[in-house]
Write a protein that holds these residues in place. Structure first.
Motif, PDB file in Angstrom:
ATOM      1  N   VAL A  33      54.194  42.586  19.773  1.00 37.37           N
ATOM      2  CA  VAL A  33      54.229  41.177  20.154  1.00 37.37           C
ATOM      3  C   VAL A  33      54.572  40.349  18.930  1.00 37.37           C
ATOM      4  N   MET A  34      55.427  39.363  19.098  1.00 40.80           N
ATOM      5  CA  MET A  34      55.760  38.422  18.040  1.00 40.80           C
ATOM      6  C   MET A  34      55.314  37.038  18.482  1.00 40.80           C
ATOM      7  N   GLY A  35      54.684  36.331  17.581  1.00 43.16           N
ATOM      8  CA  GLY A  35      54.172  35.013  17.935  1.00 43.16           C
ATOM      9  C   GLY A  35      54.563  33.950  16.931  1.00 43.16           C
ATOM     10  N   TRP A  36      54.537  32.722  17.398  1.00 43.40           N
ATOM     11  CA  TRP A  36      54.694  31.547  16.530  1.00 43.40           C
ATOM     12  C   TRP A  36      53.408  30.729  16.608  1.00 43.40           C
ATOM     13  N   PHE A  37      52.930  30.353  15.442  1.00 45.94           N
ATOM     14  CA  PHE A  37      51.769  29.479  15.324  1.00 45.94           C
ATOM     15  C   PHE A  37      52.148  28.310  14.433  1.00 45.94           C
ATOM     16  N   ARG A  38      51.331  27.269  14.453  1.00 46.86           N
ATOM     17  CA  ARG A  38      51.563  26.146  13.554  1.00 46.86           C
ATOM     18  C   ARG A  38      50.229  25.620  13.039  1.00 46.86           C
ATOM     19  N   GLN A  39      50.295  24.973  11.898  1.00 52.85           N
ATOM     20  CA  GLN A  39      49.075  24.480  11.265  1.00 52.85           C
ATOM     21  C   GLN A  39      49.356  23.201  10.496  1.00 52.85           C
ATOM     22  N   VAL A  40      48.455  22.248  10.656  1.00 46.48           N
ATOM     23  CA  VAL A  40      48.495  21.024   9.857  1.00 46.48           C
ATOM     24  C   VAL A  40      47.283  21.036   8.937  1.00 46.48           C
ATOM     25  N   PRO A  41      47.363  20.363   7.812  1.00 45.49           N
ATOM     26  CA  PRO A  41      46.238  20.374   6.860  1.00 45.49           C
ATOM     27  C   PRO A  41      44.941  19.909   7.510  1.00 45.49           C
ATOM     28  N   GLU A  46      47.270  26.883  15.191  1.00 46.24           N
ATOM     29  CA  GLU A  46      47.396  26.687  16.633  1.00 46.24           C
ATOM     30  C   GLU A  46      48.485  27.585  17.201  1.00 46.24           C
ATOM     31  N   PHE A  47      48.191  28.222  18.315  1.00 47.37           N
ATOM     32  CA  PHE A  47      49.181  29.043  19.009  1.00 47.37           C
ATOM     33  C   PHE A  47      50.285  28.164  19.572  1.00 47.37           C
ATOM     34  N   VAL A  48      51.534  28.630  19.442  1.00 48.84           N
ATOM     35  CA  VAL A  48      52.677  27.906  19.980  1.00 48.84           C
ATOM     36  C   VAL A  48      53.355  28.717  21.088  1.00 48.84           C
ATOM     37  N   ALA A  49      53.726  29.959  20.765  1.00 47.98           N
ATOM     38  CA  ALA A  49      54.428  30.792  21.738  1.00 47.98           C
ATOM     39  C   ALA A  49      54.385  32.233  21.276  1.00 47.98           C
ATOM     40  N   ARG A  50      54.588  33.159  22.228  1.00 47.65           N
ATOM     41  CA  ARG A  50      54.679  34.563  21.857  1.00 47.65           C
ATOM     42  C   ARG A  50      55.631  35.265  22.816  1.00 47.65           C
ATOM     43  N   ILE A  51      56.176  36.390  22.322  1.00 45.81           N
ATOM     44  CA  ILE A  51      57.102  37.180  23.119  1.00 45.81           C
ATOM     45  C   ILE A  51      56.836  38.660  22.883  1.00 45.81           C
ATOM     46  N   VAL A  52      56.956  39.448  23.924  1.00 46.98           N
ATOM     47  CA  VAL A  52      56.824  40.894  23.822  1.00 46.98           C
ATOM     48  C   VAL A  52      58.201  41.469  23.506  1.00 46.98           C
ATOM     49  N   TRP A  53      58.282  42.253  22.421  1.00 46.88           N
ATOM     50  CA  TRP A  53      59.579  42.770  21.987  1.00 46.88           C
ATOM     51  C   TRP A  53      60.308  43.513  23.108  1.00 46.88           C
ATOM     52  N   SER A  54      59.590  44.406  23.777  1.00 42.03           N
ATOM     53  CA  SER A  54      60.266  45.333  24.689  1.00 42.03           C
ATOM     54  C   SER A  54      60.677  44.680  26.009  1.00 42.03           C
ATOM     55  N   TYR A  94      55.039  26.031  10.389  1.00 48.13           N
ATOM     56  CA  TYR A  94      55.187  27.001  11.468  1.00 48.13           C
ATOM     57  C   TYR A  94      55.226  28.410  10.883  1.00 48.13           C
ATOM     58  N   TYR A  95      54.398  29.274  11.471  1.00 46.24           N
ATOM     59  CA  TYR A  95      54.276  30.644  11.008  1.00 46.24           C
ATOM     60  C   TYR A  95      54.701  31.625  12.098  1.00 46.24           C
ATOM     61  N   CYS A  96      55.355  32.664  11.663  1.00 46.03           N
ATOM     62  CA  CYS A  96      55.706  33.779  12.530  1.00 46.03           C
ATOM     63  C   CYS A  96      54.695  34.898  12.287  1.00 46.03           C
ATOM     64  N   ALA A  97      54.330  35.634  13.336  1.00 44.63           N
ATOM     65  CA  ALA A  97      53.357  36.703  13.198  1.00 44.63           C
ATOM     66  C   ALA A  97      53.732  37.880  14.078  1.00 44.63           C
ATOM     67  N   SER A  98      53.236  39.037  13.672  1.00 44.75           N
ATOM     68  CA  SER A  98      53.538  40.276  14.383  1.00 44.75           C
ATOM     69  C   SER A  98      52.240  41.008  14.714  1.00 44.75           C
ATOM     70  N   ARG A  99      52.196  41.548  15.934  1.00 46.68           N
ATOM     71  CA  ARG A  99      51.027  42.302  16.374  1.00 46.68           C
ATOM     72  C   ARG A  99      51.470  43.708  16.718  1.00 46.68           C
ATOM     73  N   ARG A 100      50.688  44.702  16.316  1.00 47.13           N
ATOM     74  CA  ARG A 100      51.086  46.111  16.500  1.00 47.13           C
ATOM     75  C   ARG A 100      50.939  46.585  17.924  1.00 47.13           C
ATOM     76  N   GLY A 101      49.977  46.110  18.664  1.00 42.30           N
ATOM     77  CA  GLY A 101      49.741  46.657  19.988  1.00 42.30           C
ATOM     78  C   GLY A 101      49.785  45.597  21.066  1.00 42.30           C
ATOM     79  N   TYR A 109      43.833  35.791  15.222  1.00 39.27           N
ATOM     80  CA  TYR A 109      43.184  37.018  14.760  1.00 39.27           C
ATOM     81  C   TYR A 109      43.727  38.271  15.438  1.00 39.27           C
ATOM     82  N   GLU A 110      44.537  38.093  16.461  1.00 37.24           N
ATOM     83  CA  GLU A 110      45.146  39.237  17.140  1.00 37.24           C
ATOM     84  C   GLU A 110      46.321  39.811  16.346  1.00 37.24           C
ATOM     85  N   TYR A 111      46.804  39.074  15.355  1.00 35.03           N
ATOM     86  CA  TYR A 111      48.031  39.457  14.685  1.00 35.03           C
ATOM     87  C   TYR A 111      47.762  40.170  13.356  1.00 35.03           C
TER      88      TYR A 111
END
Length: 124
Positions: A33-41, A46-54, A94-101, A109-111
């Protein structure tokens, strides 16, 4: 290890569009799973969006639904976040994140891996 590099941030006016990119390298086959999050000081990430690779299955935060679109290019190991009708409240790093399962993928915390972030500033 998976390395993630975001790009595409910048300063825009309200109503404009931006496309963020997240290039993945390393053990990318382990990313589910790949996700986008964002954060302000001073606020939590904060979760923005996620997509399953497959499968390409997507999920969005209510605050961006209908304005943002997450997509992926498997051949390029790249995930995109197309942001339209931007608002000043979209201003954040804006941050990109990757989850293994498999998983819902809406909590940070899932990423397992994170990029360095890219700043998006929307002026009114």
């Amino acid at each position: 290890q998976v390395q993630l590099v975001e790009s595409g941030g910048g300063l825009v006016q309200a109503g404009d569009s931006l496309r963020l990119s997240c290039a993945a390298s390393g053990r990318t086959f382990s990313s589910y799973v790949m996700g986008w999050f964002r954060q302000v000081p001073g606020k939590e990430r904060e979760f923005v969006a996620r997509i399953v690779w497959s499968t390409g299955s997507t999920r969005y935060a209510d605050s961006v639904k209908g304005r943002f679109t997450i997509s992926r290019d498997n051949a390029k190991n790249t995930v995109y976040l197309q942001m339209n009708s931007l608002k000043p409240e979209d201003t954040a790093v804006y941050y990109c994140a990757s989850r293994r399962g498999p998983g819902l993928g809406v909590r940070d915390y899932e990423y397992d891996y994170w990029g360095q972030g890219t700043q998006v500033t929307v002026s009114s």
